[in-house]
Design a protein around this motif. Structure first.
Motif, PDB file in Angstrom:
ATOM      1  N   GLU A   1      12.014  -1.129  -6.709  1.00 36.48           N
ATOM      2  CA  GLU A   1      13.049  -0.377  -5.988  1.00 36.48           C
ATOM      3  C   GLU A   1      12.428   0.547  -4.940  1.00 36.48           C
ATOM      4  O   GLU A   1      13.006   0.744  -3.859  1.00 36.48           O
ATOM      5  CB  GLU A   1      13.907   0.422  -6.973  1.00 36.48           C
ATOM      6  N   ILE A   2      11.280   1.114  -5.260  1.00 42.68           N
ATOM      7  CA  ILE A   2      10.580   1.948  -4.276  1.00 42.68           C
ATOM      8  C   ILE A   2      10.115   1.087  -3.110  1.00 42.68           C
ATOM      9  O   ILE A   2      10.281   1.462  -1.936  1.00 42.68           O
ATOM     10  CB  ILE A   2       9.395   2.675  -4.940  1.00 42.68           C
ATOM     11  N   ALA A   3       9.542  -0.069  -3.415  1.00 42.55           N
ATOM     12  CA  ALA A   3       9.079  -0.978  -2.361  1.00 42.55           C
ATOM     13  C   ALA A   3      10.229  -1.425  -1.472  1.00 42.55           C
ATOM     14  O   ALA A   3      10.122  -1.425  -0.229  1.00 42.55           O
ATOM     15  CB  ALA A   3       8.395  -2.195  -2.989  1.00 42.55           C
TER      16      ALA A   3
ATOM     17  N   ARG B   1       0.829  -1.206   0.000  1.00 44.05           N
ATOM     18  CA  ARG B   1       0.000   0.000   0.000  1.00 44.05           C
ATOM     19  C   ARG B   1       0.858   1.250   0.000  1.00 44.05           C
ATOM     20  O   ARG B   1       0.579   2.211  -0.749  1.00 44.05           O
ATOM     21  CB  ARG B   1      -0.907  -0.020   1.233  1.00 44.05           C
ATOM     22  N   LEU B   2       1.892   1.262   0.811  1.00 45.19           N
ATOM     23  CA  LEU B   2       2.799   2.406   0.840  1.00 45.19           C
ATOM     24  C   LEU B   2       3.445   2.627  -0.518  1.00 45.19           C
ATOM     25  O   LEU B   2       3.611   3.769  -0.968  1.00 45.19           O
ATOM     26  CB  LEU B   2       3.870   2.192   1.909  1.00 45.19           C
ATOM     27  N   THR B   3       3.815   1.540  -1.182  1.00 45.49           N
ATOM     28  CA  THR B   3       4.457   1.639  -2.495  1.00 45.49           C
ATOM     29  C   THR B   3       3.487   2.162  -3.542  1.00 45.49           C
ATOM     30  O   THR B   3       3.859   3.000  -4.378  1.00 45.49           O
ATOM     31  CB  THR B   3       4.993   0.263  -2.924  1.00 45.49           C
ATOM     32  N   LYS B   4       2.254   1.691  -3.517  1.00 47.97           N
ATOM     33  CA  LYS B   4       1.248   2.149  -4.473  1.00 47.97           C
ATOM     34  C   LYS B   4       1.023   3.648  -4.322  1.00 47.97           C
ATOM     35  O   LYS B   4       0.982   4.392  -5.322  1.00 47.97           O
ATOM     36  CB  LYS B   4      -0.058   1.390  -4.264  1.00 47.97           C
TER      37      LYS B   4
ATOM     38  N   GLN C   1       6.848   8.398   2.712  1.00 46.35           N
ATOM     39  CA  GLN C   1       6.072   7.293   3.253  1.00 46.35           C
ATOM     40  C   GLN C   1       6.663   6.786   4.566  1.00 46.35           C
ATOM     41  O   GLN C   1       5.940   6.466   5.508  1.00 46.35           O
ATOM     42  CB  GLN C   1       5.986   6.147   2.237  1.00 46.35           C
ATOM     43  N   VAL C   2       7.980   6.737   4.615  1.00 45.26           N
ATOM     44  CA  VAL C   2       8.655   6.312   5.848  1.00 45.26           C
ATOM     45  C   VAL C   2       8.377   7.307   6.977  1.00 45.26           C
ATOM     46  O   VAL C   2       8.103   6.923   8.125  1.00 45.26           O
ATOM     47  CB  VAL C   2      10.173   6.166   5.590  1.00 45.26           C
ATOM     48  N   PHE C   3       8.423   8.594   6.656  1.00 45.10           N
ATOM     49  CA  PHE C   3       8.124   9.627   7.649  1.00 45.10           C
ATOM     50  C   PHE C   3       6.693   9.501   8.148  1.00 45.10           C
ATOM     51  O   PHE C   3       6.419   9.645   9.354  1.00 45.10           O
ATOM     52  CB  PHE C   3       8.371  11.011   7.044  1.00 45.10           C
ATOM     53  N   ARG C   4       5.751   9.213   7.250  1.00 41.65           N
ATOM     54  CA  ARG C   4       4.345   9.036   7.643  1.00 41.65           C
ATOM     55  C   ARG C   4       4.206   7.933   8.686  1.00 41.65           C
ATOM     56  O   ARG C   4       3.439   8.062   9.643  1.00 41.65           O
ATOM     57  CB  ARG C   4       3.488   8.688   6.426  1.00 41.65           C
TER      58      ARG C   4
ATOM     59  N   CYS D   1      -2.028  13.336   3.603  1.00 45.82           N
ATOM     60  CA  CYS D   1      -1.238  12.635   4.614  1.00 45.82           C
ATOM     61  C   CYS D   1      -1.462  13.173   6.031  1.00 45.82           C
ATOM     62  O   CYS D   1      -0.930  12.586   6.989  1.00 45.82           O
ATOM     63  CB  CYS D   1       0.250  12.732   4.280  1.00 45.82           C
ATOM     64  N   SER D   2      -2.193  14.283   6.154  1.00 41.64           N
ATOM     65  CA  SER D   2      -2.437  14.916   7.460  1.00 41.64           C
ATOM     66  C   SER D   2      -1.133  15.245   8.182  1.00 41.64           C
ATOM     67  O   SER D   2      -0.993  15.060   9.389  1.00 41.64           O
ATOM     68  CB  SER D   2      -3.311  14.003   8.338  1.00 41.64           C
TER      69      SER D   2
END
Length: 350
Positions: free
Chosen positions: A337-339, A5-8, A113-116, A42-43
Protein backbone atom coordinates in the motif's frame (compact mmCIF):
# COMPACT_ATOMS: atom_id res chain seq x y z
CA UNK A 1 15.08 6.81 -7.41
CA UNK A 2 12.91 3.71 -7.96
CA UNK A 3 9.58 3.09 -6.25
CA UNK A 4 11.12 0.03 -4.55
CA UNK A 5 13.87 2.16 -3.04
CA UNK A 6 11.46 4.90 -2.01
CA UNK A 7 9.20 2.30 -0.40
CA UNK A 8 12.05 0.65 1.50
CA UNK A 9 13.14 4.00 2.90
CA UNK A 10 9.56 4.93 3.80
CA UNK A 11 9.00 1.61 5.59
CA UNK A 12 12.20 2.00 7.61
CA UNK A 13 11.22 5.53 8.63
CA UNK A 14 7.74 4.40 9.62
CA UNK A 15 9.18 1.58 11.73
CA UNK A 16 11.32 4.11 13.58
CA UNK A 17 8.34 6.41 14.16
CA UNK A 18 6.23 3.54 15.52
CA UNK A 19 8.89 2.93 18.16
CA UNK A 20 8.51 6.50 19.47
CA UNK A 21 5.24 7.05 21.40
CA UNK A 22 3.55 10.08 19.85
CA UNK A 23 0.04 10.31 21.21
CA UNK A 24 -1.66 13.69 20.78
CA UNK A 25 0.05 16.50 22.69
CA UNK A 26 3.05 14.21 23.32
CA UNK A 27 4.67 14.35 19.88
CA UNK A 28 7.85 16.30 20.76
CA UNK A 29 10.30 13.38 20.64
CA UNK A 30 8.87 12.07 17.36
CA UNK A 31 8.90 15.58 15.85
CA UNK A 32 12.58 16.01 16.79
CA UNK A 33 13.46 12.63 15.29
CA UNK A 34 11.57 13.38 12.07
CA UNK A 35 13.09 16.84 11.72
CA UNK A 36 16.59 15.37 12.07
CA UNK A 37 15.70 12.73 9.48
CA UNK A 38 14.40 15.31 7.01
CA UNK A 39 17.43 17.55 7.39
CA UNK A 40 20.23 14.98 7.79
CA UNK A 41 19.01 12.00 5.75
CA UNK A 42 16.91 13.78 3.13
CA UNK A 43 18.77 17.14 2.94
CA UNK A 44 15.45 18.96 3.27
CA UNK A 45 15.58 22.32 5.10
CA UNK A 46 12.81 22.07 7.69
CA UNK A 47 11.03 24.58 9.88
CA UNK A 48 9.38 23.78 13.20
CA UNK A 49 6.77 25.39 15.41
CA UNK A 50 5.83 23.34 18.47
CA UNK A 51 5.49 19.82 17.10
CA UNK A 52 4.54 20.95 13.58
CA UNK A 53 7.16 20.55 10.84
CA UNK A 54 7.14 21.95 7.32
CA UNK A 55 9.29 22.57 4.28
CA UNK A 56 8.78 24.73 1.21
CA UNK A 57 10.20 23.32 -2.02
CA UNK A 58 12.91 25.38 -3.75
CA UNK A 59 12.17 28.11 -6.30
CA UNK A 60 9.00 29.35 -4.61
CA UNK A 61 7.18 31.81 -6.89
CA UNK A 62 4.37 33.90 -5.43
CA UNK A 63 2.80 34.15 -8.90
CA UNK A 64 2.18 30.38 -9.00
CA UNK A 65 -0.51 28.41 -7.15
CA UNK A 66 0.65 26.49 -4.08
CA UNK A 67 -0.16 22.87 -3.26
CA UNK A 68 0.07 21.63 0.33
CA UNK A 69 0.90 18.00 1.14
CA UNK A 70 -0.22 17.28 4.71
CA UNK A 71 -0.24 14.36 7.12
CA UNK A 72 -0.32 14.24 10.92
CA UNK A 73 2.33 12.89 13.28
CA UNK A 74 0.19 12.09 16.33
CA UNK A 75 -1.74 8.93 17.22
CA UNK A 76 -4.57 8.02 19.54
CA UNK A 77 -3.76 6.15 22.74
CA UNK A 78 -3.53 2.36 22.22
CA UNK A 79 -6.61 0.33 23.15
CA UNK A 80 -6.27 -2.51 25.65
CA UNK A 81 -6.86 -5.29 23.12
CA UNK A 82 -3.41 -5.10 21.46
CA UNK A 83 -1.85 -8.57 21.37
CA UNK A 84 1.73 -7.21 21.30
CA UNK A 85 3.50 -3.98 22.21
CA UNK A 86 1.93 -1.24 20.03
CA UNK A 87 5.24 0.67 20.08
CA UNK A 88 7.31 -2.26 18.77
CA UNK A 89 7.16 -2.34 14.96
CA UNK A 90 6.70 -5.84 13.55
CA UNK A 91 6.77 -6.95 9.90
CA UNK A 92 4.88 -10.12 9.10
CA UNK A 93 3.20 -11.38 5.93
CA UNK A 94 3.82 -8.17 4.00
CA UNK A 95 2.36 -6.05 6.77
CA UNK A 96 3.91 -3.58 9.18
CA UNK A 97 2.17 -3.65 12.56
CA UNK A 98 2.31 -0.84 15.12
CA UNK A 99 0.35 2.07 16.56
CA UNK A 100 -0.06 4.77 13.93
CA UNK A 101 1.12 2.57 11.06
CA UNK A 102 -2.19 3.05 9.21
CA UNK A 103 -3.32 6.31 10.81
CA UNK A 104 -1.40 8.27 9.86
CA UNK A 105 2.16 7.04 9.50
CA UNK A 106 1.84 5.47 6.06
CA UNK A 107 0.56 8.73 4.57
CA UNK A 108 3.22 10.76 6.37
CA UNK A 109 6.16 8.73 5.04
CA UNK A 110 4.66 8.26 1.56
CA UNK A 111 4.07 11.99 1.11
CA UNK A 112 7.56 12.76 2.42
CA UNK A 113 9.07 10.52 -0.27
CA UNK A 114 6.89 12.17 -2.90
CA UNK A 115 8.00 15.61 -1.67
CA UNK A 116 11.66 14.52 -1.88
CA UNK A 117 11.19 13.63 -5.54
CA UNK A 118 9.04 16.58 -6.59
CA UNK A 119 11.07 19.28 -4.87
CA UNK A 120 13.94 18.50 -7.25
CA UNK A 121 11.77 18.76 -10.36
CA UNK A 122 10.34 21.67 -12.31
CA UNK A 123 6.67 22.18 -11.48
CA UNK A 124 3.98 24.66 -12.60
CA UNK A 125 3.09 25.13 -8.91
CA UNK A 126 4.72 25.67 -5.52
CA UNK A 127 4.91 22.75 -3.12
CA UNK A 128 4.79 22.68 0.68
CA UNK A 129 5.07 19.58 2.90
CA UNK A 130 3.52 19.84 6.36
CA UNK A 131 3.52 17.38 9.24
CA UNK A 132 0.89 18.59 11.70
CA UNK A 133 0.41 17.80 15.39
CA UNK A 134 -2.65 17.21 17.59
CA UNK A 135 -4.86 16.10 14.69
CA UNK A 136 -6.54 13.32 16.68
CA UNK A 137 -7.83 15.83 19.25
CA UNK A 138 -8.30 18.79 16.87
CA UNK A 139 -5.89 20.63 19.15
CA UNK A 140 -5.29 24.35 18.86
CA UNK A 141 -1.51 23.84 18.69
CA UNK A 142 -1.83 21.75 15.54
CA UNK A 143 -2.67 22.75 11.99
CA UNK A 144 -4.84 25.70 13.02
CA UNK A 145 -1.80 27.23 14.71
CA UNK A 146 0.72 26.55 11.95
CA UNK A 147 -1.25 27.48 8.83
CA UNK A 148 -0.71 31.26 9.29
CA UNK A 149 3.06 30.57 9.23
CA UNK A 150 2.94 28.97 5.78
CA UNK A 151 2.83 30.64 2.36
CA UNK A 152 -0.61 31.22 0.86
CA UNK A 153 -2.13 27.79 0.09
CA UNK A 154 -4.46 27.26 -2.88
CA UNK A 155 -5.28 23.57 -2.45
CA UNK A 156 -4.28 20.72 -0.13
CA UNK A 157 -3.86 17.00 -0.49
CA UNK A 158 -4.36 15.51 2.97
CA UNK A 159 -2.91 12.06 3.55
CA UNK A 160 -5.36 9.88 5.47
CA UNK A 161 -6.18 6.16 5.07
CA UNK A 162 -8.75 6.11 2.25
CA UNK A 163 -7.53 3.16 0.17
CA UNK A 164 -6.00 5.79 -2.16
CA UNK A 165 -9.46 6.93 -3.25
CA UNK A 166 -10.19 10.67 -3.16
CA UNK A 167 -12.52 11.85 -0.41
CA UNK A 168 -13.75 15.14 -1.88
CA UNK A 169 -16.09 15.93 1.00
CA UNK A 170 -15.86 15.31 4.72
CA UNK A 171 -18.37 15.60 7.54
CA UNK A 172 -17.85 18.20 10.22
CA UNK A 173 -18.28 17.84 13.97
CA UNK A 174 -20.05 19.84 16.67
CA UNK A 175 -20.39 18.58 20.24
CA UNK A 176 -23.33 19.94 22.23
CA UNK A 177 -23.84 19.88 26.00
CA UNK A 178 -27.49 20.25 26.97
CA UNK A 179 -29.13 20.83 30.35
CA UNK A 180 -32.78 20.18 31.09
CA UNK A 181 -34.06 21.95 34.22
CA UNK A 182 -36.81 20.81 36.55
CA UNK A 183 -37.63 21.13 40.26
CA UNK A 184 -36.50 18.82 43.05
CA UNK A 185 -39.07 16.95 45.15
CA UNK A 186 -39.63 13.77 47.16
CA UNK A 187 -40.10 10.75 44.89
CA UNK A 188 -42.78 9.33 47.23
CA UNK A 189 -45.05 12.32 46.82
CA UNK A 190 -46.64 13.99 43.84
CA UNK A 191 -44.26 16.93 43.80
CA UNK A 192 -41.34 18.32 41.88
CA UNK A 193 -40.74 18.55 38.14
CA UNK A 194 -38.59 15.69 36.86
CA UNK A 195 -35.75 17.04 34.69
CA UNK A 196 -35.20 13.57 33.20
CA UNK A 197 -38.68 13.60 31.67
CA UNK A 198 -37.99 17.02 30.17
CA UNK A 199 -34.71 15.74 28.75
CA UNK A 200 -36.44 12.68 27.25
CA UNK A 201 -38.59 14.92 25.06
CA UNK A 202 -35.50 16.60 23.65
CA UNK A 203 -33.62 13.31 23.27
CA UNK A 204 -36.54 11.93 21.27
CA UNK A 205 -36.36 14.99 19.01
CA UNK A 206 -32.65 14.35 18.34
CA UNK A 207 -33.49 10.73 17.56
CA UNK A 208 -36.30 11.41 15.11
CA UNK A 209 -35.61 14.81 13.48
CA UNK A 210 -34.57 14.74 9.82
CA UNK A 211 -32.75 17.71 8.34
CA UNK A 212 -34.03 18.94 5.02
CA UNK A 213 -30.75 19.21 3.10
CA UNK A 214 -29.13 15.87 2.32
CA UNK A 215 -25.76 15.75 0.57
CA UNK A 216 -25.20 13.42 -2.41
CA UNK A 217 -21.72 12.75 -1.02
CA UNK A 218 -22.20 12.86 2.75
CA UNK A 219 -25.88 12.08 3.24
CA UNK A 220 -27.91 13.72 6.01
CA UNK A 221 -26.74 15.52 9.12
CA UNK A 222 -26.35 12.89 11.86
CA UNK A 223 -27.15 13.61 15.53
CA UNK A 224 -26.38 11.07 18.27
CA UNK A 225 -27.00 11.36 22.02
CA UNK A 226 -23.92 9.79 23.61
CA UNK A 227 -23.85 10.73 27.34
CA UNK A 228 -26.57 11.38 29.93
CA UNK A 229 -26.36 12.20 33.66
CA UNK A 230 -29.03 13.02 36.25
CA UNK A 231 -30.07 12.48 39.85
CA UNK A 232 -28.39 12.29 43.24
CA UNK A 233 -30.30 9.47 44.94
CA UNK A 234 -33.27 7.18 44.33
CA UNK A 235 -35.86 9.08 46.34
CA UNK A 236 -35.20 12.60 45.03
CA UNK A 237 -36.84 13.91 41.88
CA UNK A 238 -33.89 15.35 39.90
CA UNK A 239 -33.94 19.06 39.16
CA UNK A 240 -31.28 18.81 36.47
CA UNK A 241 -30.45 16.39 33.66
CA UNK A 242 -27.43 16.88 31.40
CA UNK A 243 -26.71 15.09 28.15
CA UNK A 244 -24.25 15.30 25.26
CA UNK A 245 -25.00 15.17 21.54
CA UNK A 246 -22.51 14.37 18.77
CA UNK A 247 -23.52 16.28 15.60
CA UNK A 248 -21.93 15.34 12.26
CA UNK A 249 -22.65 18.08 9.72
CA UNK A 250 -22.67 17.82 5.95
CA UNK A 251 -21.33 20.52 3.62
CA UNK A 252 -24.81 22.00 3.13
CA UNK A 253 -24.95 23.45 6.67
CA UNK A 254 -22.51 25.38 8.82
CA UNK A 255 -22.25 24.40 12.46
CA UNK A 256 -23.68 27.81 13.40
CA UNK A 257 -26.77 27.15 11.27
CA UNK A 258 -27.34 23.79 12.89
CA UNK A 259 -26.86 25.20 16.38
CA UNK A 260 -29.39 27.99 15.85
CA UNK A 261 -32.04 25.62 14.55
CA UNK A 262 -31.45 23.09 17.33
CA UNK A 263 -31.91 25.82 19.95
CA UNK A 264 -35.30 26.64 18.42
CA UNK A 265 -36.51 23.02 18.63
CA UNK A 266 -35.47 21.89 22.13
CA UNK A 267 -36.41 23.10 25.58
CA UNK A 268 -33.05 22.36 27.21
CA UNK A 269 -30.23 24.88 27.46
CA UNK A 270 -27.75 24.21 24.64
CA UNK A 271 -24.01 24.91 24.76
CA UNK A 272 -21.71 24.18 21.81
CA UNK A 273 -18.15 23.25 22.76
CA UNK A 274 -16.88 24.67 19.46
CA UNK A 275 -18.01 25.76 16.01
CA UNK A 276 -14.53 25.27 14.49
CA UNK A 277 -14.92 21.88 12.83
CA UNK A 278 -17.15 22.49 9.83
CA UNK A 279 -17.73 20.12 6.96
CA UNK A 280 -15.37 20.56 4.01
CA UNK A 281 -15.45 19.88 0.28
CA UNK A 282 -13.66 20.46 -3.00
CA UNK A 283 -15.44 20.89 -6.33
CA UNK A 284 -15.56 17.87 -8.60
CA UNK A 285 -14.33 20.13 -11.41
CA UNK A 286 -11.10 21.06 -9.60
CA UNK A 287 -8.03 20.14 -11.74
CA UNK A 288 -6.53 18.03 -8.93
CA UNK A 289 -9.73 16.01 -8.60
CA UNK A 290 -10.05 15.63 -12.36
CA UNK A 291 -6.47 14.37 -12.64
CA UNK A 292 -7.12 11.72 -9.97
CA UNK A 293 -10.34 10.66 -11.72
CA UNK A 294 -8.47 10.36 -15.04
CA UNK A 295 -6.14 7.86 -13.36
CA UNK A 296 -9.00 5.74 -12.05
CA UNK A 297 -9.84 7.47 -8.77
CA UNK A 298 -13.43 7.29 -7.54
CA UNK A 299 -14.53 10.31 -5.47
CA UNK A 300 -16.54 9.73 -2.29
CA UNK A 301 -17.65 11.49 0.89
CA UNK A 302 -15.94 10.65 4.18
CA UNK A 303 -17.81 10.46 7.52
CA UNK A 304 -14.60 10.84 9.57
CA UNK A 305 -12.96 14.08 10.64
CA UNK A 306 -9.44 15.24 9.73
CA UNK A 307 -7.37 18.42 9.64
CA UNK A 308 -9.39 19.39 6.55
CA UNK A 309 -12.00 20.79 8.94
CA UNK A 310 -9.56 23.57 9.84
CA UNK A 311 -8.41 24.40 6.31
CA UNK A 312 -9.90 27.58 4.81
CA UNK A 313 -9.03 26.48 1.26
CA UNK A 314 -10.08 23.57 -1.01
CA UNK A 315 -8.72 20.19 0.02
CA UNK A 316 -9.18 16.49 -0.60
CA UNK A 317 -8.24 13.49 1.49
CA UNK A 318 -6.40 10.53 -0.05
CA UNK A 319 -3.87 8.10 1.35
CA UNK A 320 -2.76 4.49 1.83
CA UNK A 321 -4.48 2.14 4.26
CA UNK A 322 -8.09 1.80 5.32
CA UNK A 323 -10.07 3.96 7.72
CA UNK A 324 -11.56 0.81 9.29
CA UNK A 325 -8.11 -0.10 10.70
CA UNK A 326 -7.67 3.24 12.45
CA UNK A 327 -7.84 3.35 16.25
CA UNK A 328 -8.02 -0.48 16.45
CA UNK A 329 -5.89 -3.11 18.16
CA UNK A 330 -3.04 -4.59 16.08
CA UNK A 331 -3.21 -1.74 13.59
CA UNK A 332 -1.19 -2.36 10.43
CA UNK A 333 -0.32 -1.11 6.97
CA UNK A 334 0.52 -3.34 4.03
CA UNK A 335 3.92 -2.56 2.53
CA UNK A 336 2.45 -2.77 -0.97
CA UNK A 337 0.00 0.00 0.00
CA UNK A 338 2.91 2.35 0.68
CA UNK A 339 4.47 1.46 -2.67
CA UNK A 340 1.18 1.95 -4.52
CA UNK A 341 0.60 5.27 -2.74
CA UNK A 342 4.01 6.69 -3.69
CA UNK A 343 3.52 5.60 -7.29
CA UNK A 344 0.00 7.03 -7.53
CA UNK A 345 0.84 10.32 -5.81
CA UNK A 346 3.69 10.85 -8.27
CA UNK A 347 1.50 10.07 -11.27
CA UNK A 348 -1.04 12.63 -10.08
CA UNK A 349 1.38 15.38 -9.11
CA UNK A 350 3.90 15.09 -11.93
Amino acid sequence: MTTDRLTKQATELLSNLISIPRTSRNEAEAASFLMDHMEQECSIPTQRDGCNLWSVAPHYDSQLPTLLLNAHIDTVKPVDAWTHDPFTPRQEGGRLYGLGSNDDGASLVSLLQVFRVLREQQRPYNLVYLVSAEEEVSGRNGIEHVLPLLPHIDVALVGEPTGMQPAIAEKGLMVLDLTAHGKAGHAARNEGDNAIYRAIKDIQWFQTYRWERESPLLGPVKMTVTIINAGTQHNVVPDKCTFTVDVRSNELYTNHELYQQICQHVGSDVQARSFRLNSSRIELSHPLVQKIISLGGKPFGSPTLSDQALMPFPSLKMGPGQSSRSHTADEYIEIREIAEAIDFYLKVLQ
